[in-house]
Enzyme design. Structure first.
Site, mmCIF file in Angstrom:
data_model
loop_
_atom_site.group_PDB
_atom_site.id
_atom_site.type_symbol
_atom_site.label_atom_id
_atom_site.label_comp_id
_atom_site.label_asym_id
_atom_site.label_seq_id
_atom_site.Cartn_x
_atom_site.Cartn_y
_atom_site.Cartn_z
ATOM 1 N N SER A 29 0.841 -1.196 0.000
ATOM 2 C CA SER A 29 0.000 0.000 0.000
ATOM 3 C C SER A 29 0.875 1.245 0.000
ATOM 4 C CB SER A 29 -0.920 0.005 1.226
ATOM 5 O OG SER A 29 -0.148 0.259 2.374
ATOM 6 N N LYS A 30 0.203 2.379 -0.096
ATOM 7 C CA LYS A 30 0.900 3.659 -0.223
ATOM 8 C C LYS A 30 1.962 3.877 0.855
ATOM 9 C CE LYS A 30 -1.858 6.361 -3.189
ATOM 10 N NZ LYS A 30 -1.232 5.613 -4.278
ATOM 11 N N ARG A 31 1.694 3.350 2.055
ATOM 12 C CA ARG A 31 2.655 3.634 3.120
ATOM 13 C C ARG A 31 3.997 2.944 2.883
ATOM 14 N NH1 ARG A 31 2.582 -0.623 7.089
ATOM 15 N NH2 ARG A 31 0.956 -2.035 6.405
ATOM 16 N N HIS A 32 4.041 1.970 1.970
ATOM 17 C CA HIS A 32 5.311 1.307 1.658
ATOM 18 C C HIS A 32 6.084 2.059 0.580
ATOM 19 C CE1 HIS A 32 2.708 -2.083 3.096
ATOM 20 N NE2 HIS A 32 3.737 -2.172 3.903
ATOM 21 N N GLY A 33 5.424 2.948 -0.126
ATOM 22 C CA GLY A 33 6.065 3.682 -1.226
ATOM 23 C C GLY A 33 5.103 3.757 -2.390
#
Ligand code: GLU
Length: 492
Positions: A260-264
């Site tokens: 998800s976005k929090r990983h990049g």
């Protein structure tokens, strides 16, 4: 075997996800390998979540990755239209066939009634399946509901279809990736195929479209397995040929959670904006579940297509290793032809005035700065000192280098000698060698001598080849920066 036809069917509710890119790639590879056709279908039945910008993004991303489709909304084809919202008149006809055959029925339940059913199931700690209370409504009962203003949805009768074509409630199929899969269809529940507003649900539209578009093999994420069982029964109920299915493991983040976005970055266009090369991206995603028979991982899509077999694809989840992608991207940057690289770097150099450099100077700047680039955008911070008269001095370069007595001595001497030098690379190379040699004799290490010049001219303690930098900057600018870095006491 009849013609191989595969498809990618993204819903335009976001930019093209890197996971969808992998699904598209595996379908594309499968088509290539089997001389088949690769179809693009836009599944935009959910009007609220759809936007033209997302549709454009899907087109652009697939094209940028080289995953060109043989049939699709823009290029057309024999089985169009290829956008679901343009096919709304098709679905009711097939829903009617299912109603006529008794494999579907009208359901007048209101959302409130369905909620109440669910609440009871929860109370009894049972998984919810629709109670089929509308299965046997009489014409009079239906008429009564209609008079109340209720509009019916159409439900698929799972148990009826299952019992018509199979011996028990167990439905099995042989997945190309995962092997035999089965489900007890009694647990599925009669699902809606046409909503009361007359639009089809995903599971229905997808079958009708795949059937009419003569899709022979469906390769998609394993999150669709539960849908596949429902879809197989619809094919059977319609008397259509059931395609082959292959379900790919999920792509997980390095921490094993959903990517998800929090990983990049997660959308292809985000990766591209950051400066990942599409060649590297597509090579990287190919390796999420597939491995080359010769162990050589760096491969073009054409090379992969020759070696690709869907049965070799791993049935387990893959980890999206950003580090590996970075390594691969830097490799691809190193392999790029210089003219190509020069063009691709331009979007990341817009804060500089490139017209300050001649083409030869720009070429040289790229040659001497490309080595450490992981992503193209790294160039932005690698080159500020090639532009403008003055240079910003980093604190470290000031305190650890320029503030030292030895550096000040080097700069004074450099300013004096370089005045008479010709600022051409070969010549500079020679002059600097002699210059360092003189200081070496005075007991100053060559690297210390060069640090002083580098700190004054680039404002940094490390960076590209000094000779090339000085040649690009030219004598005047070099001496201007060197003098500026000299302390007043020394200047006088
Ligand atoms: N529109 C569906 C999705 O984006 C397609 C799934 C399928 O391949 O059937 O998940």
């Amino acid at each position: 075997m009849s013609e191989v036809r595969v498809r990618i069917a993204p819903s335009p509710s976001g930019n093209l996800h890197i996971g969808t890119a992998r699904t598209a790639l595996f379908n594309y590879l499968f088509a290539k390998k089997n001389n088949g056709k690769f179809v693009l279908r836009i599944e935009d039945t959910d009007a609220e979540r759809t936007s033209q910008a997302y549709i454009d993004n899907i087109f652009d991303s697939l094209k940028a990755l080289g995953l060109n489709w043989d049939e699709g909304p823009d290029v057309g084809g024999e089985y169009g239209p290829y956008t679901q919202s343009e096919r709304f008149d098709i679905y009711p006809k097939y829903a009617q066939i299912l109603l006529d055959k008794g494999f579907a029925y009208e359901c007048f339940c209101t959302p409130e009634e369905l909620e109440a059913e669910k609440a009871i199931a929860t109370q009894n700690k049972k998984p919810y399946v629709y109670t089929k209370r509308c299965e046997h409504l009489t014409e009079e009962e239906k008429e009564k509901f209609r008079k109340e203003g209720r509009k019916p949805a159409i439900r698929f009768n799972i148990s009826k279809a299952q019992r018509a074509f199979h011996d028990s409630s167990i439905l099995k199929f042989n997945d190309m990736v995962k092997g035999e899969l089965h489900v007890d269809t009694d647990l599925l529940g009669d699902f809606v195929i046409m909503k009361s507003n007359g639009t089809p649900t995903y599971n229905f539209a997808v079958v009708i479209d795949d059937m009419l578009m003569k899709i022979s093999h469906i390769i998609r994420g394993e999150d669709h397995i539960s849908n596949t069982f429902k879809q197989i029964l619809i094919y059977e109920a319609l008397g259509a040929e059931v395609p082959e299915f292959g379900h790919l493991g999920m792509i997980l983040a390095p921490d094993r959670s959903k990517l998800s976005k929090r990983h990049g970055a997660t959308a292809v266009s985000e990766f591209v904006e950051k400066g990942y090369l599409t060649e590297a991206l597509i090579n990287f995603v190919a390796l999420l579940g597939w491995s080359p028979s010769d162990g050589v991982e760096i491969k073009t899509v054409d090379e992969i297509a020759k070696d690709f077999r869907i049965h070799d694809v791993s049935s387990s989840n893959s980890i999206f290793e950003y580090d590996k992608l970075n390594w691969m991207n830097s490799h691809y940057i190193k392999m790029l032809d210089i003219e190509d690289l020069k063009e691709r770097l331009k979007p990341y150099l817009t804060k500089y005035d490139l017209s300050e450099l001649s083409d030869a100077q720009y070429t040289r700047m790229v040659e001497v700065t490309r080595e450490p680039l992981t992503i193209l955008s790294d160039i932005t911070d690698a080159v500020p000192y090639f532009f403008g008269e003055d240079v910003e001095i980093e604190p470290k370069a000031q305190t650890e280098v320029l503030d030292t007595e030895v550096a000040q001595d080097v700069l004074e001497e450099f300013a004096r000698q370089a005045q008479g030098w010709e600022f051409e690379e070969e010549n500079l190379h020679h002059k600097l060698e002699v210059f360092r040699g003189e200081y070496k004799e005075k007991g100053i290490k060559p690297k210390v001598t060069m640090w002083a010049i580098r700190a004054a001219v680039t404002g940094r303690t490390c960076g590209a080849d000094m000779t090339a930098i000085l040649a690009i900057l030219g004598k005047e600018r070099t001496l201007h920066r060197v003098r500026k870095a000299m302390k007043p006491a020394v200047k006088n």
